[in-house]
Design a protein around this motif. Structure first.
Motif, PDB file in Angstrom:
ATOM      1  N   LEU A 271       0.865  -1.318  -0.038  1.00 22.19           N
ATOM      2  CA  LEU A 271      -0.317  -0.153   0.198  1.00 22.19           C
ATOM      3  C   LEU A 271       0.806   0.904   0.279  1.00 22.19           C
ATOM      4  O   LEU A 271       0.549   2.469  -0.090  1.00 22.19           O
ATOM      5  CB  LEU A 271      -0.976  -0.173   1.385  1.00 22.19           C
ATOM      6  CG  LEU A 271      -2.547  -1.373   0.943  1.00 22.19           C
ATOM      7  CD1 LEU A 271      -3.311  -0.237   2.261  1.00 22.19           C
ATOM      8  CD2 LEU A 271      -3.196  -0.868  -0.002  1.00 22.19           C
ATOM      9  N   THR A 272       2.075   1.343   0.522  1.00 23.51           N
ATOM     10  CA  THR A 272       3.108   2.800   0.405  1.00 23.51           C
ATOM     11  C   THR A 272       3.465   2.406  -0.460  1.00 23.51           C
ATOM     12  O   THR A 272       3.461   3.725  -1.462  1.00 23.51           O
ATOM     13  CB  THR A 272       4.112   2.256   1.646  1.00 23.51           C
ATOM     14  OG1 THR A 272       3.672   1.905   2.738  1.00 23.51           O
ATOM     15  CG2 THR A 272       5.169   3.625   1.001  1.00 23.51           C
ATOM     16  N   VAL A 273       4.135   1.566  -1.263  1.00 23.53           N
ATOM     17  CA  VAL A 273       3.723   2.175  -3.274  1.00 23.53           C
ATOM     18  C   VAL A 273       2.367   2.275  -3.796  1.00 23.53           C
ATOM     19  O   VAL A 273       2.557   3.304  -4.819  1.00 23.53           O
ATOM     20  CB  VAL A 273       4.145   0.213  -3.841  1.00 23.53           C
ATOM     21  CG1 VAL A 273       4.976   0.357  -5.472  1.00 23.53           C
ATOM     22  CG2 VAL A 273       6.067   0.490  -3.115  1.00 23.53           C
ATOM     23  N   ALA A 274       1.758   2.017  -3.953  1.00 20.89           N
ATOM     24  CA  ALA A 274       0.432   2.232  -4.427  1.00 20.89           C
ATOM     25  C   ALA A 274       0.023   3.499  -3.889  1.00 20.89           C
ATOM     26  O   ALA A 274      -0.200   4.724  -5.248  1.00 20.89           O
ATOM     27  CB  ALA A 274      -0.757   1.527  -3.699  1.00 20.89           C
ATOM     28  N   ALA A 275       0.153   4.339  -2.792  1.00 19.26           N
ATOM     29  CA  ALA A 275      -0.227   5.538  -2.206  1.00 19.26           C
ATOM     30  C   ALA A 275       1.038   6.343  -2.314  1.00 19.26           C
ATOM     31  O   ALA A 275       0.874   7.425  -2.943  1.00 19.26           O
ATOM     32  CB  ALA A 275      -0.305   5.213  -1.148  1.00 19.26           C
ATOM     33  N   ALA A 276       2.308   6.046  -2.406  1.00 22.06           N
ATOM     34  CA  ALA A 276       3.608   6.909  -2.920  1.00 22.06           C
ATOM     35  C   ALA A 276       3.366   6.926  -4.226  1.00 22.06           C
ATOM     36  O   ALA A 276       4.655   8.584  -4.300  1.00 22.06           O
ATOM     37  CB  ALA A 276       4.512   6.833  -1.701  1.00 22.06           C
ATOM     38  N   SER A 277       3.148   6.340  -4.929  1.00 23.34           N
ATOM     39  CA  SER A 277       3.628   6.390  -5.946  1.00 23.34           C
ATOM     40  C   SER A 277       2.563   7.202  -6.769  1.00 23.34           C
ATOM     41  O   SER A 277       2.856   7.798  -7.781  1.00 23.34           O
ATOM     42  CB  SER A 277       3.185   5.506  -6.952  1.00 23.34           C
ATOM     43  OG  SER A 277       4.664   4.299  -6.682  1.00 23.34           O
ATOM     44  N   TYR A 278       1.838   7.835  -6.232  1.00 21.50           N
ATOM     45  CA  TYR A 278       0.402   8.287  -6.740  1.00 21.50           C
ATOM     46  C   TYR A 278       0.274   9.855  -6.677  1.00 21.50           C
ATOM     47  O   TYR A 278       0.568  11.401  -6.879  1.00 21.50           O
ATOM     48  CB  TYR A 278      -0.839   8.474  -7.520  1.00 21.50           C
ATOM     49  CG  TYR A 278      -2.010   8.736  -7.678  1.00 21.50           C
ATOM     50  CD1 TYR A 278      -2.225   9.154  -8.828  1.00 21.50           C
ATOM     51  CD2 TYR A 278      -3.273   9.080  -6.270  1.00 21.50           C
ATOM     52  CE1 TYR A 278      -3.145  10.384  -9.474  1.00 21.50           C
ATOM     53  CE2 TYR A 278      -4.034  10.501  -7.298  1.00 21.50           C
ATOM     54  CZ  TYR A 278      -3.894  10.626  -7.790  1.00 21.50           C
ATOM     55  OH  TYR A 278      -5.433  11.411  -8.874  1.00 21.50           O
ATOM     56  N   MET A 279      -0.262   9.779  -5.014  1.00 19.69           N
ATOM     57  CA  MET A 279      -0.851  10.576  -4.392  1.00 19.69           C
ATOM     58  C   MET A 279       0.567  12.249  -3.954  1.00 19.69           C
ATOM     59  O   MET A 279       0.764  13.520  -4.434  1.00 19.69           O
ATOM     60  CB  MET A 279      -0.912  10.716  -3.233  1.00 19.69           C
ATOM     61  CG  MET A 279      -2.303   9.635  -2.916  1.00 19.69           C
ATOM     62  SD  MET A 279      -2.878   9.151  -0.723  1.00 19.69           S
ATOM     63  CE  MET A 279      -4.029   7.342  -1.200  1.00 19.69           C
ATOM     64  N   PRO A 280       1.807  11.920  -3.262  1.00 22.38           N
ATOM     65  CA  PRO A 280       3.046  13.248  -3.596  1.00 22.38           C
ATOM     66  C   PRO A 280       3.582  13.577  -4.619  1.00 22.38           C
ATOM     67  O   PRO A 280       3.231  14.564  -4.923  1.00 22.38           O
ATOM     68  CB  PRO A 280       3.819  12.199  -2.309  1.00 22.38           C
ATOM     69  CG  PRO A 280       2.956  10.881  -1.744  1.00 22.38           C
ATOM     70  CD  PRO A 280       2.343  10.473  -2.615  1.00 22.38           C
ATOM     71  N   PRO A 281       3.606  12.254  -5.728  1.00 24.83           N
ATOM     72  CA  PRO A 281       3.881  12.651  -7.355  1.00 24.83           C
ATOM     73  C   PRO A 281       3.056  13.743  -7.682  1.00 24.83           C
ATOM     74  O   PRO A 281       3.367  14.672  -8.821  1.00 24.83           O
ATOM     75  CB  PRO A 281       4.223  11.359  -8.073  1.00 24.83           C
ATOM     76  CG  PRO A 281       4.232  10.560  -6.503  1.00 24.83           C
ATOM     77  CD  PRO A 281       4.341  11.365  -5.368  1.00 24.83           C
ATOM     78  N   THR A 282       1.819  13.911  -7.816  1.00 19.72           N
ATOM     79  CA  THR A 282       0.010  15.310  -7.921  1.00 19.72           C
ATOM     80  C   THR A 282       1.424  16.689  -7.857  1.00 19.72           C
ATOM     81  O   THR A 282       0.345  17.109  -8.672  1.00 19.72           O
ATOM     82  CB  THR A 282      -0.549  15.037  -7.029  1.00 19.72           C
ATOM     83  OG1 THR A 282      -0.737  15.381  -6.472  1.00 19.72           O
ATOM     84  CG2 THR A 282      -1.597  13.334  -7.686  1.00 19.72           C
ATOM     85  N   SER A 283       2.373  16.752  -7.224  1.00 18.19           N
ATOM     86  CA  SER A 283       2.686  17.715  -6.982  1.00 18.19           C
ATOM     87  C   SER A 283       4.350  18.227  -7.632  1.00 18.19           C
ATOM     88  O   SER A 283       4.711  19.162  -7.551  1.00 18.19           O
ATOM     89  CB  SER A 283       3.179  17.853  -5.048  1.00 18.19           C
ATOM     90  OG  SER A 283       4.438  17.174  -4.563  1.00 18.19           O
ATOM     91  N   ILE A 284       4.421  16.746  -8.168  1.00 12.68           N
ATOM     92  CA  ILE A 284       5.296  17.727  -8.761  1.00 12.68           C
ATOM     93  C   ILE A 284       5.036  17.055 -11.002  1.00 12.68           C
ATOM     94  O   ILE A 284       4.043  16.841 -11.178  1.00 12.68           O
ATOM     95  CB  ILE A 284       6.428  15.792  -9.165  1.00 12.68           C
ATOM     96  CG1 ILE A 284       6.791  16.097  -7.489  1.00 12.68           C
ATOM     97  CG2 ILE A 284       7.569  16.182  -9.828  1.00 12.68           C
ATOM     98  CD1 ILE A 284       7.079  14.713  -7.332  1.00 12.68           C
TER      99      ILE A 284
ATOM    100  N   GLN B  78     -10.941   5.823  -7.700  1.00  9.29           N
ATOM    101  CA  GLN B  78     -10.939   7.038  -8.028  1.00  9.29           C
ATOM    102  C   GLN B  78      -9.370   6.959  -8.724  1.00  9.29           C
ATOM    103  O   GLN B  78      -9.435   7.418  -9.486  1.00  9.29           O
ATOM    104  CB  GLN B  78     -10.552   8.197  -6.831  1.00  9.29           C
ATOM    105  CG  GLN B  78     -11.999   7.998  -6.261  1.00  9.29           C
ATOM    106  CD  GLN B  78     -11.652   9.421  -5.013  1.00  9.29           C
ATOM    107  OE1 GLN B  78     -12.278   8.830  -4.331  1.00  9.29           O
ATOM    108  NE2 GLN B  78     -12.757  10.365  -6.138  1.00  9.29           N
ATOM    109  N   SER B  79      -7.727   5.835  -8.195  1.00 10.10           N
ATOM    110  CA  SER B  79      -7.333   6.070  -8.817  1.00 10.10           C
ATOM    111  C   SER B  79      -6.942   4.925  -9.553  1.00 10.10           C
ATOM    112  O   SER B  79      -6.270   3.828  -8.587  1.00 10.10           O
ATOM    113  CB  SER B  79      -6.294   6.844  -7.714  1.00 10.10           C
ATOM    114  OG  SER B  79      -4.646   6.567  -8.293  1.00 10.10           O
ATOM    115  N   PRO B  80      -6.583   4.319 -10.630  1.00 10.98           N
ATOM    116  CA  PRO B  80      -6.421   3.469 -11.341  1.00 10.98           C
ATOM    117  C   PRO B  80      -5.045   3.136 -10.857  1.00 10.98           C
ATOM    118  O   PRO B  80      -4.674   1.669 -11.169  1.00 10.98           O
ATOM    119  CB  PRO B  80      -6.033   3.578 -12.474  1.00 10.98           C
ATOM    120  CG  PRO B  80      -7.217   5.000 -13.226  1.00 10.98           C
ATOM    121  CD  PRO B  80      -7.398   5.027 -11.425  1.00 10.98           C
ATOM    122  N   PRO B  81      -3.595   3.425 -11.039  1.00  9.94           N
ATOM    123  CA  PRO B  81      -2.819   3.381 -10.285  1.00  9.94           C
ATOM    124  C   PRO B  81      -2.641   2.846  -9.321  1.00  9.94           C
ATOM    125  O   PRO B  81      -1.884   1.350  -8.676  1.00  9.94           O
ATOM    126  CB  PRO B  81      -1.250   4.200 -11.269  1.00  9.94           C
ATOM    127  CG  PRO B  81      -2.636   5.392 -11.763  1.00  9.94           C
ATOM    128  CD  PRO B  81      -3.749   4.911 -11.903  1.00  9.94           C
TER     129      PRO B  81
END
Length: 492
Positions: A204-217, A444-447
């Protein structure tokens, strides 16, 4: 990936980045099943057309606007619910928009000329280069070696790896597909078997960290790229990589990563003793790896300084892609380009952007804005209320579809919303980022769904993490983000 409602583009991104391998031809679906899917799609489209037609006539809208609304509603519902394969729904949108004269062809197909499309194309090619040269695995080994002393340290390292990789690899699912096998192998070595908290937490860390924080990049995710392209094509606003990063990354990127690590350790604690790690043996970096590392370093430097030199991140990404394809460089062969850079996600993004352009050019965006302005409590001078109302509107729309669709739907409405709130147009555009960075449910987030599928983690665990993180985001991070925006002068 299973075709689950609300996960329309999970299959898109998974096919986009997954390495190809020889396999038996897939068995065709039973004829009855295919017929049932077609009937469902036809019924959904008919329901959308009927609903828009009735609503349009009730408010006295012109016929051209009603047909545009019916096309947009049908397309968005097909994408969101997955009743049609993504390329079929997208091509159907293109065909109907042109054949029924909903909008001129240059408008309908404007997504193919947008910076977002070329940014994704360049990112897909450099992602292939990262995998094929072995540089991706080398980076993973460097990151994880001797950083697995305690469980919180493991989770923190996994999260920072996913976020750090977003600066180099602008494809969320590409990062998921790259990191997940490495993380699962690490979980096995640490003694975290299937179903254990440790394994669930790492996945779940891979799942969430791959999408949520990178929305700011800026170029790291599809919603970011769609926002970049739509802002440029509709309003002539070229978002700067540096200013975007400064505005969003401190709170929604860095601080959210810290909260994510803490939350995973709390929700999925692991107290068992972890197995000792064998010493890593590394070979010298090869010529292709060195070449790609230099190309990526120059590209990231170009991204970070775009406000100074004025070159869009899309063209920098395209330049890096071309260098990787040059025969003398040889990082990506013609065969790899053909097999591993897939058309479907690029077609999907072009459809998103084309839909936004159609909404704008037909006047549908203005009509929707008028309806929203009638219901939303928006007024100049009420900054807190305006920001809250815009965020709530975006959150509701995000629950009805997948988050990558939000910029395509909201960006055409930005000018009217800016007039109603008295906020600058760029500020209204940037207010989409806190919305599509907040995930309430995995669909909501397919990745995220792809990562959970690859890691064998059930929906219950993913929903638990998403809801908990969303609650902390709404109650703590977004108020801090509001203050940060005021400090930088984006909000009065």
């Amino acid at each position: 990936m299973p075709a689950t409602p609300g996960r329309a583009d999970s299959r898109t991104e998974s096919r986009a980045d997954a390495p190809t391998a020889p396999s038996a031809p897939p068995k065709p679906a039973p004829l009855a099943g295919r017929a049932t899917d077609s009937i469902r799609a036809a019924l959904l489209i008919a329901a959308c057309i009927s609903a828009v037609w009735i609503a349009g006539h009730a408010v006295g809208a012109p016929a051209a606007l009603i047909w545009a609304g019916a096309l947009v509603a049908s397309t968005v519902c097909c994408w969101a619910l997955g009743v049609l394969p993504e390329p079929t729904a997208t091509l159907l949108f293109f065909l109907c928009a042109v054949v029924f004269h909903i909008a001129p062809a240059p408008v309908v197909f404007s997504g193919f000329t947008s910076t977002a499309w070329w940014l994704m194309f360049g990112g897909a090619v450099t992602g292939v280069a990262l995998r094929s040269t072995g540089l991706a695995l080398r980076l993973a080994d460097i990151i994880f070696h001797k950083r697995v002393g305690t469980y919180p340290q493991v989770i923190a390292t996994v999260a920072m790896s996913a976020v750090g990789l977003a600066f180099l690899m602008p494809s969320t699912t590409g990062r998921v597909l790259l990191l997940m096998p490495i993380v699962l192998a690490l979980a096995e070595r640490l003694g975290f078997g299937p179903g254990s908290n440790g394994r669930i937490g790492m996945v779940l860390t891979v799942a969430a960290a791959s999408y949520m924080p990178p929305t700011s990049i800026l170029p790291a995710n599809i919603p970011n790229s769609v926002l970049l392209g739509a802002a440029s094509s509709l309003y002539g606003i070229n978002l700067s990589y540096g200013s975007y990063l400064l505005l969003h990354f401190p709170i929604l990127g860095a601080l959210k990563t810290v909260v994510l690590v803490w939350l995973v350790c709390r929700l999925f604690p692991e107290t068992r003793t972890m197995a000792a790690q064998p010493a890593a043996t590394r070979t010298a970096m090869g010529g292709q790896e060195k070449t790609l590392a230099i190309i990526l370093a120059l590209a990231v430097a170009g991204f970070a300084t775009d406000a100074w030199h004025g070159v869009s991140p899309a063209w920098i990404s395209l330049a890096a892609c071309i260098i990787c394809l040059l025969p003398g460089v040889g990082l990506v062969s013609t065969k790899a380009l053909t097999e591993q850079v897939h058309l479907i996600p690029l077609l999907y993004v072009a459809g998103f952007l084309g839909l936004g352009a159609v909404v704008e050019s037909t006047g549908l965006g203005t009509a929707i804005s008028a309806a929203l302005l009638h219901w939303l409590p928006l007024a100049p001078g009420h900054t807190v209320g305006n920001v809250g109302a815009l965020g709530a509107m975006g959150a509701v729309l995000g629950l009805m579809s997948t988050l990558p669709a939000l910029p395509a739907v909201l960006t055409p409405l930005a000018r009217d919303l800016a007039s109603a709130t008295g906020l600058p147009l760029e500020t209204v555009l940037m207010l989409q980022v806190p919305v599509f960075s907040t995930v309430f449910f995995p669909y909501q987030s397919p990745p995220i769904v792809i990562a959970m599928q690859l890691g064998g983690v059930g929906l219950r665990h993913g929903t638990r993490l998403c809801l908990s993180l969303a609650a902390i985001t709404v109650l703590v991070l977004l108020p801090l983000d509001f203050l940060w925006w005021r400090l930088l002068g984006y909000l009065p």
